[in-house]
Design an enzyme around this catalytic site. Structure first.
Site, PDB file in Angstrom:
ATOM      1  N   PHE A   1     -19.640  12.623 -26.241  1.00 49.14           N
ATOM      2  CA  PHE A   1     -19.234  11.722 -27.329  1.00 49.14           C
ATOM      3  C   PHE A   1     -19.068  10.284 -26.858  1.00 49.14           C
ATOM      4  O   PHE A   1     -19.222   9.361 -27.646  1.00 49.14           O
ATOM      5  CB  PHE A   1     -17.928  12.211 -27.982  1.00 49.14           C
ATOM      6  CG  PHE A   1     -16.785  12.364 -27.018  1.00 49.14           C
ATOM      7  CD1 PHE A   1     -16.628  13.535 -26.298  1.00 49.14           C
ATOM      8  CD2 PHE A   1     -15.884  11.337 -26.807  1.00 49.14           C
ATOM      9  CE1 PHE A   1     -15.597  13.670 -25.381  1.00 49.14           C
ATOM     10  CE2 PHE A   1     -14.842  11.460 -25.903  1.00 49.14           C
ATOM     11  CZ  PHE A   1     -14.708  12.636 -25.188  1.00 49.14           C
TER      12      PHE A   1
ATOM     13  N   PHE B   1      -8.496  19.849 -25.302  1.00 49.89           N
ATOM     14  CA  PHE B   1      -8.754  18.414 -25.298  1.00 49.89           C
ATOM     15  C   PHE B   1      -9.956  18.191 -24.390  1.00 49.89           C
ATOM     16  O   PHE B   1     -10.123  18.890 -23.390  1.00 49.89           O
ATOM     17  CB  PHE B   1      -7.541  17.576 -24.864  1.00 49.89           C
ATOM     18  CG  PHE B   1      -7.871  16.108 -24.989  1.00 49.89           C
ATOM     19  CD1 PHE B   1      -8.000  15.534 -26.248  1.00 49.89           C
ATOM     20  CD2 PHE B   1      -8.161  15.330 -23.881  1.00 49.89           C
ATOM     21  CE1 PHE B   1      -8.394  14.208 -26.386  1.00 49.89           C
ATOM     22  CE2 PHE B   1      -8.548  14.001 -24.020  1.00 49.89           C
ATOM     23  CZ  PHE B   1      -8.659  13.441 -25.278  1.00 49.89           C
ATOM     24  N   THR B   2     -10.772  17.206 -24.732  1.00 54.70           N
ATOM     25  CA  THR B   2     -12.080  17.019 -24.087  1.00 54.70           C
ATOM     26  C   THR B   2     -11.991  16.969 -22.551  1.00 54.70           C
ATOM     27  O   THR B   2     -12.610  17.785 -21.861  1.00 54.70           O
ATOM     28  CB  THR B   2     -12.712  15.721 -24.611  1.00 54.70           C
ATOM     29  OG1 THR B   2     -11.763  14.657 -24.473  1.00 54.70           O
ATOM     30  CG2 THR B   2     -13.089  15.853 -26.088  1.00 54.70           C
TER      31      THR B   2
ATOM     32  N   ARG C   1     -14.217  13.002 -34.160  1.00 55.68           N
ATOM     33  CA  ARG C   1     -13.591  14.142 -33.490  1.00 55.68           C
ATOM     34  C   ARG C   1     -14.083  15.394 -34.190  1.00 55.68           C
ATOM     35  O   ARG C   1     -13.429  15.945 -35.063  1.00 55.68           O
ATOM     36  CB  ARG C   1     -12.058  14.075 -33.558  1.00 55.68           C
ATOM     37  CG  ARG C   1     -11.432  12.953 -32.770  1.00 55.68           C
ATOM     38  CD  ARG C   1     -11.160  13.222 -31.311  1.00 55.68           C
ATOM     39  NE  ARG C   1     -12.251  13.036 -30.386  1.00 55.68           N
ATOM     40  CZ  ARG C   1     -12.087  12.701 -29.094  1.00 55.68           C
ATOM     41  NH1 ARG C   1     -10.901  12.474 -28.605  1.00 55.68           N
ATOM     42  NH2 ARG C   1     -13.114  12.617 -28.286  1.00 55.68           N
TER      43      ARG C   1
ATOM     44  N   LYS D   1      -0.463   6.414 -23.682  1.00 61.74           N
ATOM     45  CA  LYS D   1      -0.072   6.686 -25.071  1.00 61.74           C
ATOM     46  C   LYS D   1       1.438   6.493 -25.214  1.00 61.74           C
ATOM     47  O   LYS D   1       1.905   5.369 -25.326  1.00 61.74           O
ATOM     48  CB  LYS D   1      -0.509   8.109 -25.477  1.00 61.74           C
ATOM     49  CG  LYS D   1      -2.014   8.259 -25.717  1.00 61.74           C
ATOM     50  CD  LYS D   1      -2.794   8.439 -24.462  1.00 61.74           C
ATOM     51  CE  LYS D   1      -4.202   8.928 -24.698  1.00 61.74           C
ATOM     52  NZ  LYS D   1      -4.974   9.027 -23.464  1.00 61.74           N
TER      53      LYS D   1
ATOM     54  N   TYR E   1       0.845  -1.206   0.000  1.00 64.62           N
ATOM     55  CA  TYR E   1       0.000   0.000   0.000  1.00 64.62           C
ATOM     56  C   TYR E   1       0.873   1.246   0.000  1.00 64.62           C
ATOM     57  O   TYR E   1       0.581   2.225  -0.661  1.00 64.62           O
ATOM     58  CB  TYR E   1      -0.922   0.009   1.232  1.00 64.62           C
ATOM     59  CG  TYR E   1      -1.975   1.081   1.117  1.00 64.62           C
ATOM     60  CD1 TYR E   1      -3.192   0.810   0.500  1.00 64.62           C
ATOM     61  CD2 TYR E   1      -1.738   2.376   1.575  1.00 64.62           C
ATOM     62  CE1 TYR E   1      -4.152   1.800   0.346  1.00 64.62           C
ATOM     63  CE2 TYR E   1      -2.685   3.365   1.425  1.00 64.62           C
ATOM     64  CZ  TYR E   1      -3.897   3.082   0.817  1.00 64.62           C
ATOM     65  OH  TYR E   1      -4.834   4.055   0.656  1.00 64.62           O
TER      66      TYR E   1
END
Ligand code: PLI
Length: 464
Positions: free
Chosen positions: A455, A130-131, A388, A264, A78
């Protein structure tokens, strides 16, 4: 095909394949049913119905044998996991920031940063929205202001650094609202919504000077910044002989901290982090992370996830990886261009973006041409892509109307190290087949609209 000429080697994948996942092709009838049931939203389809998955490059990379081996080194404690300290060392070495707070993914880091840095009534300039980033800024009481260069809004313009900040737009905002209402600029590497477009080092240097003069922080969205570094190496004078790693470090040294979706660039299936150099901001982030994510040495991740991330960063910050990664995206983009398909120029790093306005000029933007095209491509081929455009952009909070952004795109996103060149050819063939009967494609009407990030979950029906 890549050019073959004496004395010249094209890129090739810098790995060989040890394990594979079998793909399944469905029938057109099955895909029609699946798309109807998904409300014509590719986010709502099941992956068992997908042949080639180009929905996103987020969390979809193939990990290396070393990353998988790293999972077995997970120290699932932990508190004080060894993997956290390893990750901290690697982030300091590659990105250079002083402090690290892990988070479960990018938006976890955006939440922390927005809550810490934004006060009610502040303005946050950025090189395109960016969203999730914009939503967290708004939820914290801020207003996002787009200060990207105009070229970024023109899909046909092939300016090499469409991710650049327009210093005139930034200064106009600062003059209008005052620098004390602008806590930071949100600077994204390889701007996703613009088509995966980089900023230049020259632009960042200018931005750095300006922000130091006005006491404004530069917070990097580092999600695809290694890919941005690759473009700087390719396109900017004086960088051809520098490594991706050196360029990444130079970028980070000109900024004050970052949010990162490690799903990414960093080649992992889950993970992210927040970094900064300032001790006070760090203390706040370290305290807030325990509210939303988990203890400050795991931030919602298992020890094994942090180990895989540390290894992924090392593998991604190399010329061999980026040449193949970006080479494959370019290969697909050039195939499509040769077939006459309208795509965003220049071809970006993580995806090829089809210009749906140009592809379907007969569909009004409020009938969601990009959404309709993504649905059609799925029905044609089982290839899953993402809208997009007008759906992703959402509504203007003041007028309540669709934002109708200049870019109305379908993103063919390429997961890292997952598909082959033959897959790229099949994708091209499918797009060409849809293009040949584009006149028959109809728009969509939205029949369900969720409050946030619509979206992901909105549902549609074809307009009859
Ligand atoms: O999906 P997250 O929460 O790990 O990261 C959010 C996020 C932040 N910045 C940028 C530039 C992104 O591209 C991003 C996530 N992108 C997704 C999911 C995509 O499909 O592009």
């Amino acid at each position: 095909m890549n050019e073959i000429k004496p004395g010249h080697r094209t890129w090739a994948e810098p790995y060989k394949i040890k394990s594979v996942e079998l793909l399944k092709m469905t029938t057109r009838e099955e895909r029609e049913v699946a798309m109807r049931e998904a409300g014509y939203n590719t986010f709502l389809t099941r992956s068992r119905d997908v042949y080639i998955d180009l929905l996103t490059d987020s969390g979809t990379s193939a990990m290396s044998d070393r990353q998988w081996a790293g999972l077995m080194l997970g120290d699932e404690a932990y508190s004080g996991s060894e993997n956290f300290y390893h990750l901290e060392d690697v982030v300091r070495e590659y990105y250079g920031y002083k402090h690290l707070v892990p988070t479960h993914q990018g938006r976890g880091a955006e939440n922390l940063m927005s809550q810490i840095l934004i006060k009610d009534g502040d303005y946050i300039p950025g090189n395109m929205y960016f969203t999730t980033t914009r939503l967290h800024q708004e939820l914290a009481g801020g207003t996002f202001v787009d200060v990207i260069v105009d070229e970024a809004h023109d899909p046909d313009c092939d300016f090499p650094f469409k991710g650049n900040v327009d210093m005139g737009k930034l200064d106009a905002l600062v003059q209008k609202v005052g620098a004390d209402r602008v806590p930071y600029i949100s600077l994204e590497g390889n701007v996703n919504m613009a088509g995966g477009q980089p900023f230049s080092m020259a632009n960042l240097r200018e931005l750095h000077t300006y922000c130091r003069e006005h006491d404004i922080l530069i917070m990097l969205d580092a999600t695809r910044t290694m890919e941005n570094a690759w473009f700087i190496r390719e396109r900017e004078e004086g960088y051809a002989h520098k490594s991706v790693r050196q360029i990444l470090r130079e970028i980070c040294d000109l900024t004050d901290g970052c949010t990162m979706s490690a799903k990414k660039d960093a080649l992992v299936n889950i993970g992210g982090f927040f970094t900064c150099n300032d001790d006070e901001i760090f203390k706040k982030a370290q305290n807030l992370v325990v509210v939303y994510e988990g203890l400050h040495t795991y931030g919602g991740l298992a020890g094994r996830d942090m180990e895989a991330m540390a290894q992924g960063i090392r593998e991604a910050a190399t010329e061999e990886h980026q040449a193949a990664r970006i080479g494959q995206v370019r290969y697909l983009g050039e195939n499509l261009q040769r077939a006459g398909i309208p795509i965003v120029k220049p071809i970006g790093s993580h995806a090829v973006f089809i210009d749906a306005r140009e592809f379907l000029p007969h569909i009004d933007q409020d009938d969601y041409p990009a959404q309709a095209l993504a649905a059609e491509l799925f029905i044609e081929s089982g290839i899953r892509t993402m809208e997009r455009g007008n759906v992703s952009a959402g509504r203007d909070p003041e007028t309540g109307k669709n934002r109708r952004p200049p870019l109305e795109l379908v993103r063919l996103t390429i997961p890292r190290r997952v598909y082959t060149q033959a897959h790229m050819d099949v994708i091209t063939q499918a797009v060409v087949d849809v293009y040949a009967r584009r006149d028959q494609i109809r728009g969509l009407k939205m029949v369900y609209e969720p409050e946030y990030l619509r979206f992901f979950q909105a549902r549609f029906e074809p307009i009859t």
